[in-house]
Structures are given as structure tokens and as C-alpha cells.
Design a protein around this motif. Structure first.
Motif, PDB file in Angstrom:
ATOM      1  N   VAL A  58       0.871  -1.169   0.000  1.00 13.99           N
ATOM      2  CA  VAL A  58       0.000   0.000   0.000  1.00 13.99           C
ATOM      3  C   VAL A  58       0.911   1.222   0.000  1.00 13.99           C
ATOM      4  O   VAL A  58       1.626   1.472   0.971  1.00 13.99           O
ATOM      5  CB  VAL A  58      -0.937   0.002   1.225  1.00 13.99           C
ATOM      6  N   LEU A  59       0.910   1.951  -1.108  1.00  8.48           N
ATOM      7  CA  LEU A  59       1.905   2.999  -1.351  1.00  8.48           C
ATOM      8  C   LEU A  59       1.314   4.383  -1.105  1.00  8.48           C
ATOM      9  O   LEU A  59       0.281   4.730  -1.680  1.00  8.48           O
ATOM     10  CB  LEU A  59       2.420   2.889  -2.789  1.00  8.48           C
ATOM     11  N   SER A  60       2.002   5.185  -0.277  1.00  6.32           N
ATOM     12  CA  SER A  60       1.482   6.518   0.059  1.00  6.32           C
ATOM     13  C   SER A  60       1.693   7.529  -1.053  1.00  6.32           C
ATOM     14  O   SER A  60       0.820   8.353  -1.319  1.00  6.32           O
ATOM     15  CB  SER A  60       2.111   7.029   1.362  1.00  6.32           C
ATOM     16  N   ASP A  86      -4.581   6.952  -8.388  1.00  9.85           N
ATOM     17  CA  ASP A  86      -4.387   6.925  -9.839  1.00  9.85           C
ATOM     18  C   ASP A  86      -3.306   7.908 -10.277  1.00  9.85           C
ATOM     19  O   ASP A  86      -2.527   7.616 -11.200  1.00  9.85           O
ATOM     20  CB  ASP A  86      -5.703   7.165 -10.583  1.00  9.85           C
ATOM     21  N   ALA A  87      -3.209   9.083  -9.625  1.00  9.53           N
ATOM     22  CA  ALA A  87      -2.149  10.033  -9.973  1.00  9.53           C
ATOM     23  C   ALA A  87      -0.778   9.482  -9.606  1.00  9.53           C
ATOM     24  O   ALA A  87       0.197   9.666 -10.346  1.00  9.53           O
ATOM     25  CB  ALA A  87      -2.389  11.371  -9.279  1.00  9.53           C
ATOM     26  N   THR A  88      -0.685   8.795  -8.471  1.00  8.75           N
ATOM     27  CA  THR A  88       0.581   8.171  -8.082  1.00  8.75           C
ATOM     28  C   THR A  88       0.983   7.108  -9.102  1.00  8.75           C
ATOM     29  O   THR A  88       2.154   6.980  -9.455  1.00  8.75           O
ATOM     30  CB  THR A  88       0.473   7.544  -6.678  1.00  8.75           C
ATOM     31  N   ALA A  89       0.010   6.360  -9.588  1.00  9.81           N
ATOM     32  CA  ALA A  89       0.299   5.344 -10.605  1.00  9.81           C
ATOM     33  C   ALA A  89       0.905   5.981 -11.850  1.00  9.81           C
ATOM     34  O   ALA A  89       1.856   5.461 -12.438  1.00  9.81           O
ATOM     35  CB  ALA A  89      -0.970   4.580 -10.962  1.00  9.81           C
ATOM     36  N   ASP A  90       0.366   7.131 -12.264  1.00 10.28           N
ATOM     37  CA  ASP A  90       0.921   7.843 -13.422  1.00 10.28           C
ATOM     38  C   ASP A  90       2.368   8.259 -13.164  1.00 10.28           C
ATOM     39  O   ASP A  90       3.231   8.134 -14.036  1.00 10.28           O
ATOM     40  CB  ASP A  90       0.084   9.084 -13.731  1.00 10.28           C
ATOM     41  N   PRO A 140      -4.258   1.094  -9.533  1.00 11.14           N
ATOM     42  CA  PRO A 140      -4.692   2.456  -9.180  1.00 11.14           C
ATOM     43  C   PRO A 140      -6.029   2.457  -8.449  1.00 11.14           C
ATOM     44  O   PRO A 140      -6.931   1.684  -8.763  1.00 11.14           O
ATOM     45  CB  PRO A 140      -4.815   3.155 -10.548  1.00 11.14           C
ATOM     46  N   VAL A 141      -6.145   3.362  -7.482  1.00 11.09           N
ATOM     47  CA  VAL A 141      -7.347   3.499  -6.651  1.00 11.09           C
ATOM     48  C   VAL A 141      -7.662   4.990  -6.533  1.00 11.09           C
ATOM     49  O   VAL A 141      -6.750   5.808  -6.466  1.00 11.09           O
ATOM     50  CB  VAL A 141      -7.112   2.900  -5.243  1.00 11.09           C
ATOM     51  N   ARG A 142      -8.922   5.342  -6.493  1.00  8.42           N
ATOM     52  CA  ARG A 142      -9.307   6.743  -6.313  1.00  8.42           C
ATOM     53  C   ARG A 142      -9.226   7.127  -4.831  1.00  8.42           C
ATOM     54  O   ARG A 142      -9.358   6.289  -3.947  1.00  8.42           O
ATOM     55  CB  ARG A 142     -10.726   6.990  -6.819  1.00  8.42           C
TER      56      ARG A 142
END
Length: 574
Positions: A58-60, A86-90, A140-142
Motif C-alpha cells: 500500500v503505497l502513500s 491513480d495520480a501516483t500510478a501515473d 490504481p485506486v481513487r
């Protein structure tokens, strides 16, 4: 549940916390250690757990000190999901690839020297291809979306306001029919800063893992640092010098672009001088990250959204130039014209910034401006602390340039911000663990929390391990418990999730709840929330796309423009 602190426990880098509950093992973050050689060496040590047994991460957020060992984790056997916003995934797509490339190039350079000296060849920590392989596991998660990560654990990401996509993790764990809630702060941002929303204030938690980077320091007012930066730019360029700004490619660089945009658009006093000064973003990763910021405008604060919907791009202005190639970067140091160069890395440990320091540190006409945290053992920290010379690419370089440290630009909450966040809990958590800070910072912040709130936070040092007894709600220091069977006093019962989500979406959801009646289910609310976020993202991105689509289509033929004005007065012509 057991918590093993496996990084960011004795400093501010290498964030990694290992949680075990029954048969389930997960990680909160898996970051890279950064700093001097001693810190970098920690990256090559074995993980204090078996990567193949970890079912998910679980990534902050996407800063390398929080995500930078994910490819190593995969390389050593991990095959689970990596949950993040989702922004972190990008951002991960560029951050991890860039990190893998840097590791390859550094080892390639070291091996060329080592081969001539007859030394054994080295292997990179991981490669570009390892990074690419890791991205397949990203899920990705919202924000505010509840996800069941296994049959006993569920998570929600809340906005941390630190960088694009940064999150506070709310984690619910059920053991033997008892549910407890753990909150991991990630890195907390600063309230009232441009582009991003303020950190979410969480109302309830049983256990808290909290960062304390600036636990014993206060930042100057951001407005003061902004004015200082403008003054430094004007004064330095007037005397024929360059302004060199080491900056983190993700977060700080975009905030600097935002502020320079305002300088160039709103500063009447210095308009004439500013029009002569070019600002260069000399970092391919920062350039890519800025593009990702523009694609994720749905998470921006209201001020920045208004800029976009009014047709202005807050991350662009006429004198801004992005350099991608190494040839363009090298040309900047050959050009005698006074300029501003913003380049990575933010702690001066790698990247193009080291070349710019080599060419500018020795000249008293120039200014070096630090706008972010400098960890112990880094080149940036040494320069701030007044070292007289530094070694860059095998050459001793005198430090004659003016050195400025503008802490008002920090992306981390200061002591007041950290205290406001921990004080927002409506009930005292059973235990607070302080991580991600140097020892003095953690100790001082723990004293403040005890004095003001009556809590007694645990100052985490080293890879310590704790056990949280879910049934009796008792905290046990696991290392001591195995030897002595020591127990601590009983603490409060578990509470269900009630968190304070402060955004305009909250009112929409509230109204939706009223409209649908009292029997609305949690699943229905989640569906509504997801739809609203998708609509908001689509609206913002559509506004940006329309603006960009027509930006190159303004009529510039003055005669034709005049003709249309006569025929259609008051209408803007495309």
C-alpha cells in the motif's frame, strides 16, 4: 497484528513498514534509502521479511524514498498488487523507470573505473527493465474509495496534500471478530499551498504511524519565501549571475513553475526585468511529471482549478523552457546570459544538477537556492551547512556562490502543521508511532504531543517490531515481549471509520444521501463518489483540452480580425 518498522525508522528515507495479521503480510511503502554512502548501502541489504510472502504493498506516494525499492522487491520475489492513487500510478511510470536507468548508469560508470583497477564487477540495485516489470503490479485506486485488499483488511486513501497523488492510508484490520483502525500519515503537506488540497484531517484511529520530518522546526511564511525568491532572481541576474535551484522533479518543481507564472503575469514592479530572464526546467523527469500534473487536474485545489477553467495554464508562461536532451542541458552552462535553472535531484545526489553546480558554485555572481529538505549525508546538506569546497566529477569546486535555503517552499508540514494533524483526532489513539524523522526531531515532537495532548508517542528507532493485541487492545513491544512477556496497560475499544473528508464533493454526497433517503447503503455512496470524481476529472481535462486545441488557432491577421470585429462586435474570433 504485528508492525515491523523496516525503513524511515532512524532517518527520513527508506520508508517501509511491514504489517502481519494472521496469514496476511502487507507493506506500507517500500522506499529507497538516500543520503551518504552509509545510507545508500542499506538498499543492498536483505529485506527483514520474505518478499515472496508479501501479498500487497500500500503505497502513500511516488517519491523515491517511499517507492524506490519496489523494483527490488519484485526482483526478489514479490508478485502481489501495489495499491496507490491513480495520480501516483501515473507518476510511478516515470519515477521507477528513471530510478532504474540511474542505477544502471551509476554502476556502468563504477565498473569502467573498477575494471581498470582490477576490481570485481558490480550489479545495479535494479535496472530499467526491472522497473518496467514492476509496473504490471500497480493497482490504481481513487481517493476515498474503499478497497478490500484481503478478507481481513480494507483501505481508503485520503489526500495528504504533499505531492500529486499523495495519500494518507486508513487501514481496517479484523482479527478474531475485532476490528481496529490504523492510520499511516505518509508525508503530510502544508496547508494553504498552491495547486494541491490541504492534508485531510482524520477523526478516528486506534493506531497511528506518523511522519515527523519537521517535528522540531517551523517554516517561514510561504509568502516570505516567495518574495525572497523573486528578490534573489532579480539581484542575481542584475549582477550577471545565474540562479541554480536543486529541486525535486515531482512536487517542488511544479510549485516553482506556478510561482514563476505568477511573477511573470502579476509583478508590475519587476515586469521589465523578468521579461529578460529565461527559466529552464532541466530535468526530463520533471518535464514528464509536469505533463502528468496537467492530466490530473481533478485533484487540484479550487484556486488552481479556476485558473484552468478560465483558460490559463498555471504550469506554463512565456519565458519557461523545458530541456530534454543532454546537449540542451550542456548548452545552458556555455551560455553566459543570466538565467534561472531548476534541475533535479533535489538533494544534489544525482542527475544534471551536479553539472550545474560544477559550473556555477565557484562563481560569486551566482546564487544556489535550496527549496526542499536536505537529508543528512547529502551534498545539498553539506552546502547548506557551509562547506568551503565540494568534489564533483573528480574535481574540487570552491563554494563561492551565494547559498540560500528557503524552507517556506518545503512540501512537508512543519511542527505546527504536524501538531494540527495529530490534534484533529476526536479520541486519543491507543498508540502513535513517530517515523520518518531524524532522532532529535522525533524526540522533540513526542515531547510536544505529550505536553499538549497527554499522548506518549513511541519514538521509533531502528528496525523495531511491535505487536498490537487486537482482542485486549494492548500494545506490546514485540522484541521485549518474546523475552520478558511484558504487557502494557489496556486501551480503548475499536471504532468504525468516521473520517473528515473536506472537499466540495462532500456536500454533493450529503445532498445525494438526503435525496435518496435514509436507507442509502455504503456501496451506493461509494458509487456516487466515484461517478462525481470521474465527472470532475473529465470536466477539468475537457476544459484543458479545449483551451489547448484552440490555443494555436487564434486569428493573427489584423485586417481579417478588424473585418470580423466590424461584422460581429464583442465576439471573440477563432
Amino acid at each position: 497484528m504485528k508492525i515491523q518498522f523496516a525503513g524511515a525508522s532512524s532517518g527520513v528515507t527508506g520508508s517501509c513498514h511491514h504489517l502481519t495479521s494472521g496469514e496476511h503480510q502487507i507493506l506500507l511503502d517500500c522506499g529507497q534509502f538516500q543520503g551518504g554512502k552509509a545510507q545508500e548501502a542499506l538498499n543492498y541489504e536483505e529485506f527483514p521479511f520474505n518478499p515472496a510472502e508479501i501479498e500487497c504493498v500500500v503505497l502513500s506516494h511516488a517519491h523515491i524514498d517511499h517507492c524506490g525499492r519496489l523494483p527490488l522487491l519484485v526482483k526478489r520475489g514479490f508478485t502481489g498488487k501495489i495499491y496507490c492513487t491513480d495520480a501516483t500510478a501515473d507518476l510511478l511510470d516515470i519515477m521507477l523507470k528513471d530510478s532504474g536507468y540511474i542505477h544502471e548508469k551509476e554502476v556502468e560508470w563504477q565498473n569502467r573505473k573498477g575494471e581498470r583497477a582490477g576490481r570485481e564487477m558490480l550489479e545495479p540495485l535494479y535496472t530499467y527493465e526491472d522497473a518496467v516489470d514492476t509496473l504490471q503490479y500497480v493497482e490504481p485506486v481513487r481517493y476515498d474509495q474503499q478497497i478490500d485488499i484481503n478478507d481481513n483488511m480494507k483501505i481508503v486513501f485520503s489526500d495528504a496534500g504533499h505531492i500529486l497523488g499523495s495519500a494518507i492510508v486508513e487501514l481496517w484490520v479484523t482479527e478474531d471478530g475485532n476490528e481496529s483502525k490504523l492510520v499511516f500519515s505518509g508525508d503530510l503537506g502544508v496547508q494553504g499551498r498552491p495547486i494541491l488540497k490541504d492534508p485531510t484531517m482524520i477523526k478516528h484511529a486506534d493506531y497511528v504511524i506518523m511522519e515527523s520530518t519537521y517535528g522540531n522546526r517551523l517554516h517561514p511564511a510561504n509568502e516570505a519565501s516567495i518574495q525572497d525568491l523573486l528578490d534573489i532572481v532579480i539581484n542575481t541576474t542584475k549582477r550577471g549571475g545565474n540562479v541554480i535551484i536543486p529541486s525535486f522533479a515531482v512536487g517542488r518543481t511544479q510549485e516553482l513553475i506556478f510561482e514563476f507564472n505568477r511573477f511573470y503575469n502579476e509583478s508590475e514592479k519587476y515586469r521589465e526585468e523578468l521579461e529578460k530572464i529565461k527559466v529552464y526546467i532541466d530535468s526530463p523527469m520533471a518535464t514528464n511529471a509536469t505533463e502528468i500534473f496537467e492530466k490530473n487536474a481533478q485533484v487540484f485545489d479550487d484556486e488552481t482549478k479556476e485558473y484552468i477553467l478560465n483558460g490559463d495554464n498555471p504550469l506554463d508562461f512565456p519565458n519557461l523552457e523545458f530541456t530534454r536532451s543532454s546537449e540542451e542541458s550542456q548548452a545552458l552552462n556555455m551560455d553566459p546570459t543570466p538565467k534561472v535553472i531548476i534541475s533535479a535531484s533535489g538533494m544534489c545526489e544525482a542527475g544534471r544538477i551536479r553539472h550545474h553546480l560544477k559550473h556555477n558554485l565557484w562563481d560569486k555572481k551566482n546564487s544556489i537556492v535550496f527549496v526542499g529538505y536536505q537529508a543528512e549525508g547529502t551534498l545539498g546538506r553539506a552546502i547548506i551547512e557551509g562547506v568551503e569546497s565540494v568534489s564533483l566529477f573528480g574535481e574540487d569546486i570552491a563554494v563561492n556562490a551565494e547559498i540560500h535555503n528557503l524552507e517556506g517552499f518545503s512540501g512537508h508540514a512543519d511542527q505546527n502543521g504536524l501538531f494540527a494533524w495529530i490534534a484533529s483526532f476526536e479520541n486519543q489513539p491507543k498508540q502513535v508511532f513517530l517515523v520518518h524523522g531524524e532522532e532529535e526531531s522525533k524526540v522533540d515532537f513526542a515531547k510536544l504531543v505529550k505536553e499538549k495532548l497527554g499522548y506518549e508517542p513511541v519514538v521509533v528507532l531502528g528496525n523495531s517490531e511491535f505487536e498490537l493485541d487486537m482482542e485486549t487492545a494492548t500494545l506490546v513491544n514485540y522484541a521485549e515481549a518474546k523475552e520478558e512477556g511484558a504487557l502494557y496497560e489496556e486501551i480503548q475499544q475499536v471504532r468504525n471509520k468516521i473520517s473528515n473528508v473536506h472537499s466540495d464533493i462532500e456536500q454533493i454526497l450529503y445532498n445525494a444521501n438526503l435525496a435518496m433517503g435514509k436507507d442509502i447503503s455504503e456501496e451506493q455512496l461509494v458509487q456516487i463518489k466515484n461517478i462525481v470524481q470521474e465527472l470532475e476529472k473529465a470536466t477539468i481535462n475537457l476544459g484543458t483540452a479545449v483551451t489547448e486545441h484552440f490555443a494555436d488557432r487564434w486569428i493573427v491577421d489584423e485586417e481579417r480580425e478588424d473585418e470580423l470585429d466590424r461584422k460581429h462586435p464583442g465576439v471573440r474570433h477563432y
